[in-house]
Design a protein around this motif. Structure first.
Motif, PDB file in Angstrom:
ATOM      1  N   ALA A   1       0.849  -1.191   0.000  1.00 57.78           N
ATOM      2  CA  ALA A   1       0.000   0.000   0.000  1.00 57.78           C
ATOM      3  C   ALA A   1       0.887   1.244   0.000  1.00 57.78           C
ATOM      4  O   ALA A   1       2.036   1.194   0.434  1.00 57.78           O
ATOM      5  CB  ALA A   1      -0.901   0.003   1.232  1.00 57.78           C
ATOM      6  N   VAL A   2       0.355   2.350  -0.489  1.00 56.88           N
ATOM      7  CA  VAL A   2       1.171   3.577  -0.518  1.00 56.88           C
ATOM      8  C   VAL A   2       1.601   3.997   0.889  1.00 56.88           C
ATOM      9  O   VAL A   2       2.679   4.568   1.068  1.00 56.88           O
ATOM     10  CB  VAL A   2       0.442   4.751  -1.230  1.00 56.88           C
ATOM     11  N   THR A   3       0.772   3.698   1.889  1.00 60.91           N
ATOM     12  CA  THR A   3       1.151   3.995   3.274  1.00 60.91           C
ATOM     13  C   THR A   3       2.386   3.195   3.682  1.00 60.91           C
ATOM     14  O   THR A   3       3.273   3.705   4.368  1.00 60.91           O
ATOM     15  CB  THR A   3       0.004   3.645   4.226  1.00 60.91           C
ATOM     16  N   GLU A   4       2.412   1.944   3.261  1.00 64.49           N
ATOM     17  CA  GLU A   4       3.535   1.075   3.624  1.00 64.49           C
ATOM     18  C   GLU A   4       4.788   1.498   2.850  1.00 64.49           C
ATOM     19  O   GLU A   4       5.902   1.510   3.406  1.00 64.49           O
ATOM     20  CB  GLU A   4       3.166  -0.371   3.303  1.00 64.49           C
ATOM     21  N   LEU A   5       4.613   1.857   1.585  1.00 65.50           N
ATOM     22  CA  LEU A   5       5.745   2.351   0.802  1.00 65.50           C
ATOM     23  C   LEU A   5       6.306   3.624   1.419  1.00 65.50           C
ATOM     24  O   LEU A   5       7.523   3.789   1.557  1.00 65.50           O
ATOM     25  CB  LEU A   5       5.295   2.641  -0.633  1.00 65.50           C
ATOM     26  N   ALA A   6       5.417   4.540   1.784  1.00 63.11           N
ATOM     27  CA  ALA A   6       5.875   5.803   2.371  1.00 63.11           C
ATOM     28  C   ALA A   6       6.596   5.548   3.687  1.00 63.11           C
ATOM     29  O   ALA A   6       7.590   6.214   4.012  1.00 63.11           O
ATOM     30  CB  ALA A   6       4.700   6.752   2.582  1.00 63.11           C
TER      31      ALA A   6
END
Lengths: 446, 446
Positions: free
Chosen positions: B290-295
């Motif tokens: 998820a983009v949250t995890e990538l960030a």
């Protein structure tokens, strides 16, 4: 995990369910085992997007149902509005661990500790109990050092887990701090603190009765009864827009203003969540701070925790003081250690020792009744459960298996986060409380 | 703040509104000044409970309206489900500050810096511009050290603020990192990465066109038009239960699957948020995160930030890659410094220098058009705004006044969080961009 452990765990669960329900019917529809219902095995919410049958969405009847709840308990904020319990901006104060070699040894030794579950003749190992209870995280501190730490299912060391009614013990601890420090009078009537409580049954209860849940208020909390007041309360509390035609109370506090009497204040202990939210309102009114802010100021910031916690809120931004907190396993261990240390942590005094001593000493045992046979003849005070066992152990407890268990005699703090299929701890205590005692005795012999 | 500053700020606002709208009508209904609309002055959500007329609740037409938004921008998670962007468990890496005496001196000197707003003959001081723009937080780093830091309104140093479309720059940066590292092919067509995009107009766009927003897709984003696609998108994206009879797309990604074409891919830059969510889907599909995890993995954890950030989600748990992030002021300063340092922070390389260089170099200026007259003849690439001015400055930008402004020539990073009454930065740039240039020049002369 070996398949024999899986079988034993499933068998223990079926046993517990059967015993507690008083029938064998449930044994035939026993839920998936801990291993089979592991959210990583189930594949919930994996993929971008997940397959439709592996998606978990609103409403709560979906995301809070087993086996989905095994995923949702680590992801509540993704369904609900929340308020942060800030840790501040400083560096976390690391927990003290036993040396790695000893840690590995202790893991093996503790996993092999045996005990006899309540109402059983068959011994069980500690490790088997973890699976029997759908454990997501287990942390044990002994004499201030971490001696055991394991994660399962949805939980990881940098994750967080719903603590359910352990939230009450946060609320109660904050209230007890205020009482001991003299900013809250526990002999005052609720109506003197919160005049707009009006004709609610709470009006004439004392703050102490609210803290100890000896109020005489009508409120049924049988989670398995769809008409229980808990569900009416949930509708009032839901942060989602109210359904068309809804004319009930809006928010926790409006609900509290219309609670009917049932029984007599002070007579006996009745475990009713509305007391915790009443207490949350009281301590917010008196302190001028939301319970999230109080928890941050008095606990989370000075404790040097690793992770901000959070708390669900109603449609008016009021945190759920009776069950809304999600937090990390180690941070809950810090809270347990703070209690065991009677208000000191990392060389700093956070509150007077009397606060923890009052809680450890327990409430009026004559009022506890026999409604919690698996817990035993204990007491409840300031929203903590006190065993009055030989070790003087006491605990924060939440449905589906959450606990912070403080054993002053063994100098042990134990935190378990779990996602047991059923809400009631009566199903979980039989393979938990004897296990805690066995590990406490093992550790005392170190 | 002196009352003369207040008057000047209000006057500047009225001027900006008047100039940008092309009429004087709005000047007569100018909103409350920054000082008068300060949420602490307004008394929003103060008290237990707050007075009914000081309560901020659902729906977003209430909590997102001025002047309430000046409170809500620091409290979005209390209205919406969110996902954490974890900072991990380690100690934050403190920002470097100039010595306290110099910090105090610089505060005075910077506050007194003057500049001439766009389309104006009257000089304004830096401090006046803060109020003209309803600033909630302002942080300036020069040569890696904090030289200026102020908080207003709802924001405090340990609080967080919605960053609105600066979220796009997180998404774009993550994508650019993947492109440079070779895990994402920006020449691939969207349909080759996400086959189920189907007949959507996005299918035949390249990943690069999505990154640079040069796709030919139908989507109107005039926040002041109640029938704009942005509002249809918002309905699809709402995590709240869909209204009775709703038959539109459910969630960001279902919306993206049915976008109609408009114009030709690659022709020109069109600022449309759906590109950012398309990009979020692409990088999640390719990375498996998820983009949250990538960030968290690529930015927040290795950056040593002070606070976890968070991102709002749709009803299926998909983070809003086009605008959902809330974060702390200093942590956004760390991100700006990471960009200025071309991928290094605190002695650690987080991504190849080429990533930041590609962004700083900008996109195809011939495609930028003249839709952003207050920004000037710039470009947009990988979801960052590039000024192509003498200093080579570039920025993340979000409605209501959010910015991370990186000036490589002045070795300056500036972060502003704000809650300007109107969404459009066209009202805010006139008293911002010349101010940034003036402060940059002041700092270069230190």
């Amino acid at each position: 995990m070996s398949s024999s452990i899986t079988r034993r765990a499933a068998s223990a669960l079926a046993l517990a369910v059967t015993l507690a329900s008083g029938s064998t019917a449930l044994a035939q529809t026993a839920p998936l085992s801990a291993e089979d219902s592991d959210p990583n095995v189930m594949g919930w919410m994996q993929g971008f997007p997940p397959p439709p049958d592996r998606m978990i969405t609103q409403p709560d009847s979906v995301y809070f149902s087993f086996p989905r709840l095994r995923w949702s308990f680590c992801h509540l904020r993704e369904f609900l509005p929340t308020e942060e319990i800030s840790r501040g901006l400083g560096a976390p104060i690391p927990l003290d661990y036993v040396a790695p070699a000893e840690f590995a040894d202790l893991r093996q030794q503790i996993d092999a500790v045996t005990f006899t579950p309540q109402n059983s003749d068959e011994a069980m190992t500690w490790e088997e109990s973890l699976f029997a209870n759908y454990t997501d995280g287990m942390l044990i501190l002994h004499r201030g050092q971490v001696v055991y730490e394991r994660y399962f299912g949805c939980l990881e060391e940098d994750g967080k887990h719903a603590i359910m009614s352990m939230t009450k013990s946060f609320t109660g601890l904050l209230a007890e701090i205020m009482v001991v420090e003299g900013t809250l009078d526990d002999t005052a009537l609720v109506r003197d603190v919160i005049p707009e409580i009006g004709d609610s049954a709470f009006a004439t209860a004392t703050v102490r009765q609210v803290m100890d849940m000896t109020t005489g208020v009508k409120y049924s909390e049988d989670y398995s009864d769809p008409n229980a007041d808990i569900w009416l309360y949930s509708r009032a509390a839901s942060p989602l827009p109210k359904p068309e035609g809804y004319d009930g109370p809006d928010g926790y506090w409006e609900y509290l203003q219309q609670v009917a009497p049932e029984g007599t204040h002070g007579d006996t202990f009745h475990y009713k969540t509305i007391n915790s939210d009443m207490l949350g309102w009281i301590i917010s009114r008196v302190s001028g701070k939301a319970v999230t802010e109080l928890a941050s100021d008095r606990l989370w910031r000075p404790m040097g925790v690793e992770q901000a916690a959070y708390q669900t809120v109603d449609g008016k931004g009021v945190p759920f003081a009776g069950g809304g907190i999600t937090a990390g396993l180690r941070d809950l261990g810090r809270l347990g250690q703070l209690m065991l240390n009677e208000g000191e942590l990392n060389g700093t005094r956070l509150f007077p020792a009397e606060v923890a001593r009052n809680i450890a000493a327990g409430g009026d045992r004559s009022k506890f009744g026999d409604g919690f046979p698996t817990f035993g003849a204990g007491s409840y005070t300031s929203q903590w459960w006190v065993t009055h066992n030989d070790h003087g152990a006491y605990a924060a407890r939440g449905v589906h298996g959450q606990t912070i268990y403080v054993d002053p005699t063994a100098e042990m703090v134990l935190v378990r986060l779990a996602s047991y299929p059923r809400a009631q701890n009566g199903f979980i205590d039989p393979t938990s409380l004897p296990a805690y005692q066995a590990v406490a005795e093992f550790l005392m012999a170190r």
